[in-house]
Design a protein around this motif. Structure first.
Motif, PDB file in Angstrom:
ATOM      1  N   ASN A   1       0.815  -1.208   0.000  1.00  0.00           N
ATOM      2  CA  ASN A   1       0.000   0.000   0.000  1.00  0.00           C
ATOM      3  C   ASN A   1       0.847   1.256   0.000  1.00  0.00           C
ATOM      4  N   ALA A   2       1.957   1.219   0.728  1.00  0.00           N
ATOM      5  CA  ALA A   2       2.820   2.386   0.796  1.00  0.00           C
ATOM      6  C   ALA A   2       3.642   2.501  -0.470  1.00  0.00           C
ATOM      7  N   ASP A   3       3.953   3.733  -0.823  1.00  0.00           N
ATOM      8  CA  ASP A   3       4.773   3.998  -1.989  1.00  0.00           C
ATOM      9  C   ASP A   3       6.151   4.417  -1.519  1.00  0.00           C
TER      10      ASP A   3
ATOM     11  N   LEU B   1      20.304   5.523   4.940  1.00  0.00           N
ATOM     12  CA  LEU B   1      19.371   6.272   4.099  1.00  0.00           C
ATOM     13  C   LEU B   1      18.308   5.354   3.508  1.00  0.00           C
ATOM     14  N   ILE B   2      18.727   4.220   2.987  1.00  0.00           N
ATOM     15  CA  ILE B   2      17.780   3.270   2.411  1.00  0.00           C
ATOM     16  C   ILE B   2      16.875   2.685   3.486  1.00  0.00           C
ATOM     17  N   GLN B   3      17.422   2.456   4.679  1.00  0.00           N
ATOM     18  CA  GLN B   3      16.609   1.930   5.776  1.00  0.00           C
ATOM     19  C   GLN B   3      15.466   2.876   6.107  1.00  0.00           C
ATOM     20  N   LYS B   4      15.726   4.172   6.102  1.00  0.00           N
ATOM     21  CA  LYS B   4      14.683   5.156   6.366  1.00  0.00           C
ATOM     22  C   LYS B   4      13.623   5.139   5.271  1.00  0.00           C
ATOM     23  N   LYS B   5      14.060   4.979   4.034  1.00  0.00           N
ATOM     24  CA  LYS B   5      13.134   4.961   2.905  1.00  0.00           C
ATOM     25  C   LYS B   5      12.212   3.740   2.948  1.00  0.00           C
ATOM     26  N   MET B   6      12.709   2.636   3.509  1.00  0.00           N
ATOM     27  CA  MET B   6      11.975   1.378   3.477  1.00  0.00           C
ATOM     28  C   MET B   6      11.090   1.176   4.694  1.00  0.00           C
ATOM     29  N   ARG B   7      11.146   2.042   5.668  1.00  0.00           N
ATOM     30  CA  ARG B   7      10.386   1.848   6.904  1.00  0.00           C
ATOM     31  C   ARG B   7       8.896   1.623   6.659  1.00  0.00           C
TER      32      ARG B   7
END
Length: 267
Positions: A202-204, A257-263
């Motif tokens: 659901n999340a983008d 950075l990627i970890q924050k984007k994938m939360r």
């Protein structure tokens, strides 16, 4: 390697980048052996190619079946007479889950398609490619093959294995007629999630991204251009190129950075 008048095997030919690779190879004057597990979509690629079976032929195959893969070269050679190149493009992603929550069945499937499928095809066709005046192997890794992406850790591990396999092949084949390219696509607009048997989250995760998602057609064009130039590595997309540089400069910062984007996908 110039692609005109060459015979190229492409896996994952039933859709997405694989289909575009097939169509553009035909347009560039190559003959194509398209390989896919889905016969219906493979036939559709053949229809879209708009050429006879002397130029495009589809071969239905589960690339995780090593025994069946080993018999594919004979079938392709019986049809086309020669094989000049192999593009290992077929791949699936994993469910968006942490390693701790991922079943071993899912892990084995991701490794079987992405790594072992690539290895099986390479082993099957390499003896024939070594007999050609010039030949090429191109293996599709991923931005996730050099950058850790939470929720896609096993997928990334499989693609990292493809990266090292391909770079090792480059070194082993450097003094032969077989050139080798490893390809790292970033975000490409394809149906890989549906083909992987997954529901779209659901999340983008890319909604706030400054990078434009490439079309499969653009990605395929860049891949083929890299093959024709015998490039060692081809990084596809602004996101992949930016993260490739950032990860080499500061791996921990890039991983954070990627970890924050994938939360949002892992809640």
């Amino acid at each position: 390697m110039q692609l005109a008048n060459k015979t190229i095997v492409v896996t994952g030919a039933g859709g997405g980048i694989g289909r575009e690779l097939c169509l553009q190879l035909v347009q560039r004057g190559a003959n194509v052996a398209g390989v896919d597990i889905n016969l219906a979509t493979l036939d559709e690629t053949g229809r879209l190619a708009g050429v006879g079976r002397d130029r495009f032929a589809g071969f239905q195959l589960d690339i995780t079946d090593g025994e069946k893969v080993s018999s594919l070269p004979a079938e392709v050679l019986a049809h086309f007479g020669v094989v000049d190149g192999l593009i290992n493009n077929a791949g699936i992603i994993q469910p968006f889950k942490l390693v701790n929550d991922l079943s071993m069945d899912a892990i084995n499937r991701v490794m079987a398609v992405n790594f072992y499928g690539t290895l099986y095809l390479t082993k099957a066709f390499l003896p024939h490619l070594l007999e050609r005046p010039e030949a090429h192997i191109a293996n599709v890794s991923s931005m996730g093959g050099f950058l850790p992406v939470p929720g896609q850790t096993v997928y990334g591990a499989a693609k990292a294995a493809v990266k090292l396999l391909t770079e090792g092949l480059y070194a082993e084949l450097k003094d032969t007629n077989v050139k080798v390219t490893v390809i790292f696509p970033g975000a490409i607009a394809t149906n890989i999630m549906q083909n992987s048997g997954l529901d779209v989250p659901n999340a983008d995760a890319g909604s706030d991204s400054q990078f434009k998602t490439l079309s499969a057609r653009q990605a395929a064009d860049q891949m083929l251009a890299g093959i024709e130039k015998n490039q060692f590595r081809v990084v596809i997309g602004q996101d992949a190129r930016a993260m490739d540089k950032l990860y080499r400069l500061n791996p921990k910062y890039a991983a954070d950075l990627i970890q924050k984007k994938m939360r949002s996908l892992l809640r």
